[in-house]
Design a protein around this motif. Sequence first.
Motif, short mmCIF file in Angstrom:
data_model
loop_
_atom_site.label_atom_id
_atom_site.label_comp_id
_atom_site.label_asym_id
_atom_site.label_seq_id
_atom_site.Cartn_x
_atom_site.Cartn_y
_atom_site.Cartn_z
N THR A 83 0.82 -1.21 0.00
CA THR A 83 0.00 0.00 0.00
C THR A 83 0.86 1.26 0.00
O THR A 83 0.55 2.24 -0.68
N ALA A 84 1.95 1.23 0.76
CA ALA A 84 2.83 2.40 0.86
C ALA A 84 3.40 2.77 -0.49
O ALA A 84 3.50 3.96 -0.83
N MET A 85 3.76 1.78 -1.30
CA MET A 85 4.32 2.08 -2.61
C MET A 85 3.27 2.72 -3.50
O MET A 85 3.56 3.65 -4.27
N LEU A 86 2.02 2.26 -3.41
CA LEU A 86 0.95 2.85 -4.21
C LEU A 86 0.70 4.30 -3.81
O LEU A 86 0.53 5.17 -4.66
N ILE A 87 0.66 4.56 -2.51
CA ILE A 87 0.42 5.93 -2.05
C ILE A 87 1.60 6.83 -2.41
O ILE A 87 1.41 7.97 -2.84
N GLY A 88 2.82 6.32 -2.26
CA GLY A 88 3.98 7.08 -2.70
C GLY A 88 3.92 7.39 -4.18
O GLY A 88 4.27 8.49 -4.62
N GLY A 89 3.46 6.42 -4.97
CA GLY A 89 3.30 6.65 -6.40
C GLY A 89 2.26 7.71 -6.70
O GLY A 89 2.43 8.51 -7.63
N ALA A 90 1.17 7.73 -5.93
CA ALA A 90 0.13 8.73 -6.14
C ALA A 90 0.68 10.13 -5.91
O ALA A 90 0.46 11.05 -6.72
N ALA A 128 13.77 -3.22 9.80
CA ALA A 128 12.49 -3.50 10.44
C ALA A 128 11.36 -3.10 9.50
O ALA A 128 11.59 -2.50 8.44
N ILE A 129 10.13 -3.42 9.91
CA ILE A 129 9.00 -3.20 9.02
C ILE A 129 8.71 -1.71 8.81
O ILE A 129 8.36 -1.30 7.70
N VAL A 130 8.87 -0.88 9.84
CA VAL A 130 8.57 0.55 9.68
C VAL A 130 9.51 1.23 8.69
O VAL A 130 9.05 1.94 7.78
N PRO A 131 10.83 1.03 8.79
CA PRO A 131 11.70 1.59 7.75
C PRO A 131 11.40 1.05 6.36
O PRO A 131 11.49 1.79 5.37
N LEU A 132 11.02 -0.23 6.28
CA LEU A 132 10.70 -0.81 4.98
C LEU A 132 9.46 -0.14 4.39
O LEU A 132 9.43 0.17 3.18
N ILE A 133 8.45 0.09 5.21
CA ILE A 133 7.25 0.78 4.73
C ILE A 133 7.60 2.18 4.24
O ILE A 133 7.14 2.62 3.18
N ALA A 134 8.43 2.88 5.00
CA ALA A 134 8.83 4.24 4.61
C ALA A 134 9.61 4.23 3.29
O ALA A 134 9.37 5.06 2.40
N LEU A 135 10.53 3.28 3.16
CA LEU A 135 11.33 3.20 1.93
C LEU A 135 10.47 2.81 0.73
O LEU A 135 10.70 3.29 -0.38
N ARG A 136 9.50 1.94 0.96
CA ARG A 136 8.60 1.57 -0.15
C ARG A 136 7.78 2.79 -0.60
O ARG A 136 7.47 2.93 -1.79
N THR A 137 7.42 3.65 0.34
CA THR A 137 6.72 4.88 -0.03
C THR A 137 7.59 5.74 -0.93
O THR A 137 7.14 6.25 -1.97
N VAL A 138 8.86 5.89 -0.56
CA VAL A 138 9.80 6.67 -1.36
C VAL A 138 10.04 6.00 -2.71
O VAL A 138 10.12 6.67 -3.75
N GLN A 139 10.14 4.68 -2.70
CA GLN A 139 10.33 3.95 -3.95
C GLN A 139 9.18 4.20 -4.91
O GLN A 139 9.37 4.45 -6.11
N GLY A 140 7.94 4.15 -4.38
CA GLY A 140 6.78 4.43 -5.22
C GLY A 140 6.79 5.85 -5.76
O GLY A 140 6.41 6.09 -6.91
N PHE A 141 7.24 6.80 -4.94
CA PHE A 141 7.31 8.20 -5.37
C PHE A 141 8.21 8.34 -6.59
O PHE A 141 7.84 8.98 -7.59
N PHE A 142 9.39 7.72 -6.54
CA PHE A 142 10.34 7.91 -7.63
C PHE A 142 10.01 7.08 -8.87
O PHE A 142 10.19 7.56 -10.00
N ASN A 143 9.52 5.84 -8.69
CA ASN A 143 9.24 5.09 -9.92
C ASN A 143 7.95 5.54 -10.59
O ASN A 143 7.66 5.15 -11.72
N ALA A 144 7.20 6.44 -9.92
CA ALA A 144 6.05 7.07 -10.58
C ALA A 144 6.48 7.91 -11.77
O ALA A 144 5.69 8.15 -12.68
N SER A 145 7.72 8.37 -11.77
CA SER A 145 8.20 9.20 -12.88
C SER A 145 8.09 8.47 -14.21
O SER A 145 7.73 9.07 -15.23
N ALA A 146 8.38 7.19 -14.21
CA ALA A 146 8.33 6.43 -15.46
C ALA A 146 6.91 6.32 -15.99
O ALA A 146 6.65 6.49 -17.18
N THR A 147 5.97 6.06 -15.10
CA THR A 147 4.58 5.89 -15.52
C THR A 147 3.96 7.19 -16.01
O THR A 147 3.34 7.23 -17.07
N VAL A 148 4.12 8.27 -15.24
CA VAL A 148 3.47 9.52 -15.61
C VAL A 148 4.07 10.09 -16.89
O VAL A 148 3.34 10.65 -17.73
N VAL A 149 5.36 9.94 -17.09
CA VAL A 149 5.97 10.43 -18.32
C VAL A 149 5.51 9.61 -19.52
O VAL A 149 5.23 10.15 -20.60
#
Length: 433
Positions: A83-90, A128-149
């Motif tokens: 879910t975090a990656m999807l929200i980061g992507g949004a 741990a799970i909390v840092p992983l969730i945070a990093l997945r959010t950031v990962q979604g934010f950056f890989n959104a660049s490929a989709t939106v472009v």
Amino acid sequence: MSLRTTASAATGHEPVAAVGPPGPGPAVDSAATAQFRPNAKYVLMLGLMCALPAVSTDMYLPSLPDVARDLGTSATAAQLTMTAMLIGGAVGQLVIGPLSDRFGRRKPVLIGVVLHVITSLLCAIAPAIVPLIALRTVQGFFNASATVVAMAIIRDRFVGADASRLMSRLMLVIGVAPLFAPSLGGVIAGQWGWRSVFVALAGFGVVLWVVVWRRLPETLPPERRRQGGLRTAVSGYRSLLRDRHFVALAILPGLGMAVLMSYVVASPFVLREGYGLSATEFSLLFAVNGIGLVLGAQVNASLVRRVAPIRIVRVVLPVSLGLTGVLLALALTGWGGLIALLVVLWLILALVNFVPPNASALALTRHGEIAGTAAAVIGSMQAGVAGLVSPLSGLLGGDAVAMAAVMVGASVAGLLVLALATPAYRRDGAWAV
């Protein structure tokens, strides 16, 4: 309406028709007056760009139970990494879309993919799970660049039915993710652990960066770029949100994605833990359902040549609602067992890719002058709605009943949006969106 354009003889490309509904401003701007049939390499490149979030999701998917055990957390918390990656992507699409209108298409995607690679490597060492969730959010934010472009590039060159057809063809490339990514991710995780999956995602990002750097042309020349900073971006979003039909069409892909993501997020627990399938059996079933996704997209690509995109959407949504209702009934009663459940689920997934390409193409056609910003709204709604809806299956119990109930809710919402916020079901309303 139908507008035909003529390509320059010097291009060596076959011209195609631009078909789309009227919207605020010109239906087809000067940048879309010379449209070309893309070759296979062009489609593959755009498909790889669009597939980056899907690959980041599907390769990691079989590892969810292992992540929960290894990090000593619950299944719901493990699902939050999806879910975090999807929200980061949004959020990422809302930021990167206007940047691509301001600075062109190439720079944002090249920078975003580099940062995706770095974030993937950091996910591989998350303690741990909390840092992983945070990093997945950031990962979604950056890989959104490929989709939106990629979406903005499609609108730079295509409109209406042609854009919808190209988006459907991209699904053939994107569909490789559910066909092979879970199996590949399962093999990698089985050999080297779930952390190695993120190393593989970093490697995929490196390959994509090289392809984009070498093959992606700039489709937004300097004279067409929007000048200004935050105020300009806000004004663009304001004009989009004032267009009620655009907003309705932009929401529909998100609700369709919510149906898909409800299955994607819940299926490891429903099929592996609920029905006792092994990792290999789960990967095989996931691939079979992926075939349904790809076939549906290709049928839509052929159908849209003869049928208006909005007419396809207004037929598919009620059918999807009926099938999700049947799935819920099967989950509640247990009638037909696993086989009946899987058959109906396959039919639902085969219809999922009929709505997003058609609704997205119609929405983008209305605002070609700010294609990057419009694509950002569509993409962020798609990721955001799916991200908010998909974890509901875990909160409702994580079983087949919960998964089907969320699918029914998303299908009801999609049909209501189409019926109440657009004239699709009114007389002579098919092209009025």
